[in-house]
Design an enzyme around this catalytic site. Structure first.
Site, PDB file in Angstrom:
ATOM      1  CB  SER A 143      -9.746  -4.171  -0.264  1.00  0.00           C
ATOM      2  OG  SER A 143      -9.830  -4.377  -1.652  1.00  0.00           O
ATOM      3  CE1 TYR A 156      -6.633  -9.023  -0.001  1.00  0.00           C
ATOM      4  CE2 TYR A 156      -8.083  -8.238  -1.756  1.00  0.00           C
ATOM      5  CZ  TYR A 156      -7.132  -7.987  -0.769  1.00  0.00           C
ATOM      6  OH  TYR A 156      -6.698  -6.697  -0.552  1.00  0.00           O
TER       7      TYR A 156
HETATM    8  P1  NDP Z   1       2.492  -4.494  -0.440  1.00  0.00           P
HETATM    9  O1  NDP Z   1       2.694  -5.929  -0.796  1.00  0.00           O
HETATM   10  O2  NDP Z   1       3.290  -3.477  -1.152  1.00  0.00           O
HETATM   11  O3  NDP Z   1       2.698  -4.303   1.137  1.00  0.00           O
HETATM   12  C1  NDP Z   1       2.168  -5.227   2.058  1.00  0.00           C
HETATM   13  C2  NDP Z   1       2.780  -4.978   3.417  1.00  0.00           C
HETATM   14  O4  NDP Z   1       2.187  -5.915   4.345  1.00  0.00           O
HETATM   15  C3  NDP Z   1       4.273  -5.194   3.432  1.00  0.00           C
HETATM   16  O5  NDP Z   1       4.883  -4.171   4.159  1.00  0.00           O
HETATM   17  C4  NDP Z   1       4.441  -6.525   4.150  1.00  0.00           C
HETATM   18  O6  NDP Z   1       5.625  -6.504   4.915  1.00  0.00           O
HETATM   19  C5  NDP Z   1       3.229  -6.534   5.083  1.00  0.00           C
HETATM   20  N1  NDP Z   1       2.870  -7.873   5.483  1.00  0.00           N
HETATM   21  C6  NDP Z   1       2.329  -8.851   4.693  1.00  0.00           C
HETATM   22  N2  NDP Z   1       2.175  -9.979   5.411  1.00  0.00           N
HETATM   23  C7  NDP Z   1       2.633  -9.713   6.656  1.00  0.00           C
HETATM   24  C8  NDP Z   1       2.758 -10.486   7.842  1.00  0.00           C
HETATM   25  N3  NDP Z   1       2.375 -11.763   7.889  1.00  0.00           N
HETATM   26  N4  NDP Z   1       3.267  -9.901   8.950  1.00  0.00           N
HETATM   27  C9  NDP Z   1       3.649  -8.613   8.915  1.00  0.00           C
HETATM   28  N5  NDP Z   1       3.553  -7.822   7.834  1.00  0.00           N
HETATM   29  C10 NDP Z   1       3.072  -8.383   6.706  1.00  0.00           C
HETATM   30  O7  NDP Z   1       0.942  -4.231  -0.638  1.00  0.00           O
HETATM   31  P2  NDP Z   1       0.012  -2.950  -0.356  1.00  0.00           P
HETATM   32  O8  NDP Z   1       0.786  -1.815   0.167  1.00  0.00           O
HETATM   33  O9  NDP Z   1      -0.802  -2.739  -1.567  1.00  0.00           O
HETATM   34  O10 NDP Z   1      -0.946  -3.561   0.755  1.00  0.00           O
HETATM   35  C11 NDP Z   1      -1.228  -2.908   1.986  1.00  0.00           C
HETATM   36  C12 NDP Z   1      -2.672  -3.170   2.345  1.00  0.00           C
HETATM   37  O11 NDP Z   1      -3.519  -2.577   1.380  1.00  0.00           O
HETATM   38  C13 NDP Z   1      -3.077  -4.647   2.394  1.00  0.00           C
HETATM   39  O12 NDP Z   1      -3.901  -4.857   3.528  1.00  0.00           O
HETATM   40  C14 NDP Z   1      -3.870  -4.850   1.113  1.00  0.00           C
HETATM   41  O13 NDP Z   1      -4.812  -5.893   1.235  1.00  0.00           O
HETATM   42  C15 NDP Z   1      -4.524  -3.489   0.993  1.00  0.00           C
HETATM   43  N6  NDP Z   1      -5.017  -3.128  -0.338  1.00  0.00           N
HETATM   44  C16 NDP Z   1      -4.172  -3.109  -1.418  1.00  0.00           C
HETATM   45  C17 NDP Z   1      -4.651  -2.755  -2.657  1.00  0.00           C
HETATM   46  C18 NDP Z   1      -3.797  -2.763  -3.883  1.00  0.00           C
HETATM   47  O14 NDP Z   1      -4.351  -2.777  -5.005  1.00  0.00           O
HETATM   48  N7  NDP Z   1      -2.468  -2.697  -3.761  1.00  0.00           N
HETATM   49  C19 NDP Z   1      -6.053  -2.353  -2.838  1.00  0.00           C
HETATM   50  C20 NDP Z   1      -6.853  -2.407  -1.642  1.00  0.00           C
HETATM   51  C21 NDP Z   1      -6.334  -2.770  -0.446  1.00  0.00           C
HETATM   52  P3  NDP Z   1       6.691  -7.706   5.020  1.00  0.00           P
HETATM   53  O15 NDP Z   1       6.590  -8.509   3.767  1.00  0.00           O
HETATM   54  O16 NDP Z   1       7.997  -7.016   5.219  1.00  0.00           O
HETATM   55  O17 NDP Z   1       6.262  -8.440   6.242  1.00  0.00           O
HETATM   56  C1  8X3 Z   2      -6.900  -5.151  -3.661  1.00  0.00           C
HETATM   57  C2  8X3 Z   2      -7.810  -4.744  -4.757  1.00  0.00           C
HETATM   58  O1  8X3 Z   2      -9.390  -5.630  -6.594  1.00  0.00           O
HETATM   59  O2  8X3 Z   2      -7.225  -6.724  -6.330  1.00  0.00           O
HETATM   60  O3  8X3 Z   2      -7.575  -5.196  -2.455  1.00  0.00           O
HETATM   61  O4  8X3 Z   2      -8.981  -7.076  -4.715  1.00  0.00           O
HETATM   62  S1  8X3 Z   2      -8.383  -6.118  -5.623  1.00  0.00           S
END
Ligand code: NDP
Ligand code: 8X3
Length: 257
Positions: A143, A156
């Site tokens: 991120s 985070y």
């Molecule tokens: P979502 O919440 O849409 O998806 C998160 C995914 O992670 C889900 O499929 C969830 O599946 C899975 N997950 C969460 N906790 C667990 C767990 N304990 N075990 C297994 N699976 C888990 O968010 P994003 O798609 O945005 O997030 C994906 C990645 O991208 C993350 O690492 C996030 O930190 C990163 N990210 C996101 C950004 C944003 O602005 N959206 C920006 C930068 C990075 P389930 O609940 O079914 O287990």
């Molecule tokens: C997710 C982006 O700016 O909310 O990783 O941390 S931010």
């Protein structure tokens, strides 16, 4: 590099970036092991992908925080599915936005256990397979929070800085085995992320994306696909991707003066 008939394991494929990665890789003919905790979503996605693409899918339901369950799930794969070529360490979350003096320690545990230890729990067995087969590509979803720290983002941000450090560590340790390691670091992406962070408070979650066009999960999946399809001698180490309207973690052009 072509992805047809390769095997990719994607964590967090039930939503957002992980789901979009599954869809993009399926379109390239890549067989998929899709994982997450929500089994119904995994089954639905697996069926939809095999209906629309000539690929095989396998669903594995486990919590990446649970080391034993993670190792058991990966160990339960038959020998053909064990040959994972690509690992996308995507599962992750933020919980809360609070000062270091008043944040919830349970939220801290969940973030560190998921974003940091979860990657370790999955990568250990999968990287052993990659070492045995003499190739592999690991893509870690970091991120912009792994490059910068913003107010109340403390834990985070620490977890995503750890993902950046782990990506470097993996690259060093796996170098001699010919395994590629890439880090993709997005800014705001419109997924379930904000709703999870604010524990179902949709109104607050919507404020995050208010007044500007954030990235779409597809934008990140397209980037991951680019990274995975470079020639064998090329590795993309580290990519930072932002919405055009986002300069850094706090400066966003929301069209307000
Ligand atoms: P979502 O919440 O849409 O998806 C998160 C995914 O992670 C889900 O499929 C969830 O599946 C899975 N997950 C969460 N906790 C667990 C767990 N304990 N075990 C297994 N699976 C888990 O968010 P994003 O798609 O945005 O997030 C994906 C990645 O991208 C993350 O690492 C996030 O930190 C990163 N990210 C996101 C950004 C944003 O602005 N959206 C920006 C930068 C990075 P389930 O609940 O079914 O287990
Ligand atoms: C997710 C982006 O700016 O909310 O990783 O941390 S931010």
């Amino acid at each position: 590099m072509k992805l047809k008939n390769k095997i990719a394991l994607i964590t967090g494929a039930t939503s957002g970036i992980g789901k979009a990665c599954a869809e993009f890789l399926a379109a390239e003919g890549c067989n998929l092991i899709i994982t997450g905790r929500r089994g119904d979503r995994l089954e639905e996605l697996g069926q939809a992908l095999t209906l629309t693409h000539p690929i095989k899918t396998k669903t594995l339901r486990f919590d990446v925080r649970d080391r034993e369950a993670t190792h058991a799930a990966i160990g339960s794969l038959d020998s053909a599915w064990q040959q994972v070529d690509i690992l996308i360490n995507n599962a992750g979350l933020a919980l809360g936005l609070a000062g270091i003096h008043d944040g919830d320690p349970e939220d801290w545990d969940t973030m560190m256990d998921t974003n940091v230890k979860g990657i370790l729990n999955v990568t250990r067995p999968v990287s052993q397979t990659m070492i045995n087969q003499g190739h592999g590509h690991i893509v870690n979803i970091g991120s912009v929070a792994g490059r910068e720290v913003y107010p109340k983002g403390n834990v985070y941000c620490a977890s995503k800085h750890a993902v950046a450090a782990l990506s470097k560590g993996m690259r060093i340790d796996l170098l001699q085995h010919g395994i590629k390691v890439s880090l993709v670091s997005p800014g705001h992406v419109n997924t379930e992320f904000a709703e999870v962070r604010f524990k179902g408070d949709r109104e607050t979650a919507q404020q995050v994306y208010k007044g500007f066009q954030p990235l779409r999960p597809e934008d990140i999946a397209e980037t991951v696909l680019f990274i995975l399809t470079r020639p064998a001698h090329v590795n993309i180490d580290d990519m930072l991707i932002m919405a055009t309207s986002q300069a850094n973690t706090y400066l966003i052009n929301r069209g307000e003066d």
